[in-house]
Design an enzyme around this catalytic site. Structure first.
Site, PDB file in Angstrom:
ATOM      1  N   LYS A 115       1.035  -1.112  -0.047  1.00 11.38           N
ATOM      2  CA  LYS A 115      -0.088   0.114   0.137  1.00 11.38           C
ATOM      3  C   LYS A 115       0.921   1.261   0.023  1.00 11.38           C
ATOM      4  O   LYS A 115       0.513   2.156  -0.437  1.00 11.38           O
ATOM      5  CB  LYS A 115      -1.037  -0.112   1.322  1.00 11.38           C
ATOM      6  N   LYS A 197      -5.237 -11.800  -7.686  1.00  8.77           N
ATOM      7  CA  LYS A 197      -6.587 -12.114  -7.006  1.00  8.77           C
ATOM      8  C   LYS A 197      -7.773 -11.304  -7.545  1.00  8.77           C
ATOM      9  O   LYS A 197      -7.359  -9.992  -7.916  1.00  8.77           O
ATOM     10  CB  LYS A 197      -6.359 -11.756  -5.362  1.00  8.77           C
ATOM     11  N   LYS A 200     -12.244  -6.598  -4.975  1.00  4.42           N
ATOM     12  CA  LYS A 200     -13.396  -5.881  -5.024  1.00  4.42           C
ATOM     13  C   LYS A 200     -13.167  -4.389  -5.219  1.00  4.42           C
ATOM     14  O   LYS A 200     -14.083  -3.610  -5.809  1.00  4.42           O
ATOM     15  CB  LYS A 200     -14.140  -6.097  -3.773  1.00  4.42           C
TER      16      LYS A 200
END
Ligand code: TRP
Length: 343
Positions: A115, A197, A200
């Site tokens: 991040k 992955k 969302k």
């Protein structure tokens, strides 16, 4: 203080949209855990604000997620479904645990390192403390089991370390949580980029199947899913696209990968794609229909959250009071002595 009642806790952050990956990797297992565990399902909105959210749409998104939990089959009368920010004990315990987590160990969190690379323009302290808030989520409820995918294992390990450190200093205040590794179908990958992955928060529509996608959209997305060179339908590392489709097929049809390989021997990629699409549609269509019903009743949803946070608070407050006590914080007293909290 530590309880051994089987208690499960899992959180999802209300960012982006719930995907097939969330369903197969997490929510479906939560549904199965009902009755076996006392379950707490916080929607972790305070985690979500580590990246900027639009205040105009955030509350609606939170209600969308809660309605989807219910549409997926989580029973709000049996489990505590609630919003993290409705239970202020989360933030408070997170602060206290900040004083027990070492900056060195937080610096080693791979998600934090990722991040910090991606959020150079807003590298706020909340991203650094993110795993500590997650530890607070878990420890407040004396959770014995936390379902975790690969990407959250390290955070759970940190939770265990911090809890153990605290207990060593002050006695058995916290239950040390165990990871609950989901069975098959856990890891759904991006349809266009199958080595990553399914996320969302991905904004590339073709990468993900959203829980509320219509049958048409689901068919189209599978049709366009990336496959691999060659024509064999087998699960192999050099065939990540086909492996992903086989995984999804296995999880949605309840058939082993081996027997799927058998079933599709000599058949084409197109057949596999359309069968997977059909299986996913069959799984998600009832969810989508139920969702419309649940989501349209805003008062009903708010009542569910009120009940959920009451249930959650009862347990969280107990843990936090104990934390205050062992730390020697001065007990808060009330002028009404009958409300004295028994220190
Ligand atoms: N960090 C988790 C994720 O990104 C979400 C989360 C927050 C969570 N608190 C939690 C998961 C507590 C399990 C338990 O997926």
């Amino acid at each position: 203080m530590t309880t051994s009642n089987p208690t499960m806790l899992s959180g999802i952050s209300p960012s982006g949209r719930l995907t097939l990956g969330n369903y197969l990797g997490a929510i479906r297992n939560w549904v199965g855990a009902q009755g076996q565990f006392e379950c707490f399902f916080p929607l972790v909105d305070l985690h979500a604000i580590t990246v900027r959210q639009n205040p105009e749409t955030f509350a609606d998104r939170c209600l969308d997620f809660i309605a989807q939990y219910i549409a997926c089959g989580i029973d709000p009368t049996e489990n505590a479904i609630f919003v993290q920010s409705h239970v202020p004990e989360h933030s408070e315990l997170a602060w206290i645990l900040n004083c027990y987590a070492q900056t060195g160990e937080l610096n080693r969190m791979t998600q934090y390192k990722d991040k910090s690379r991606r959020n150079v323009e807003n590298m706020n302290a909340g991203l650094f403390g993110y795993p500590v808030l997650m530890a607070a989520d878990i420890l407040l409820y004396q959770a014995t089991h936390v379902p975790v995918g690969e990407d959250q294992k390290q955070h759970l390990e940190l939770t265990r370390d911090v809890a153990g450190r605290f207990n060593n200093l002050y006695g058995p205040v916290f239950t040390i949580p165990e990871p609950l590794i989901p069975a098959v179908g856990a890891r759904v990958m991006s349809l266009q980029n199958p080595t990553r992955k399914m996320s969302k928060s991905d904004e590339v529509e073709g990468n993900l199947i959203v829980l509320l996608d219509s049958p048409d959209v689901i068919s189209r997305k599978f049709k366009r899913a990336v496959t691999d060179s060659g024509n064999e339908i087998v699960q192999r590392v050099d065939k990540p696209g086909i492996a992903n489709l086989l995984n999804i097929a296995s999880a949605t049809m309840n058939v082993s990968i081996d027997s799927l390989e058998e079933r599709y021997r000599g058949k084409g990629y197109g057949q596999l794609k359309s069968d997977v699409a059909d299986a996913v549609i069959a799984l998600l269509e009832p969810v989508r229909q139920r969702y419309e019903e649940v989501r349209s009743d805003k008062n009903g949803l708010e009542d569910i959250l009120a009940v959920g946070s009451e249930k959650a608070r009862a347990k969280a407050a107990k843990t936090l009071t104990e934390v205050h006590r062992v730390l020697g914080l001065i007990p808060a007293t009330s002028r009404d002595r009958t409300l004295d909290n028994g220190y």
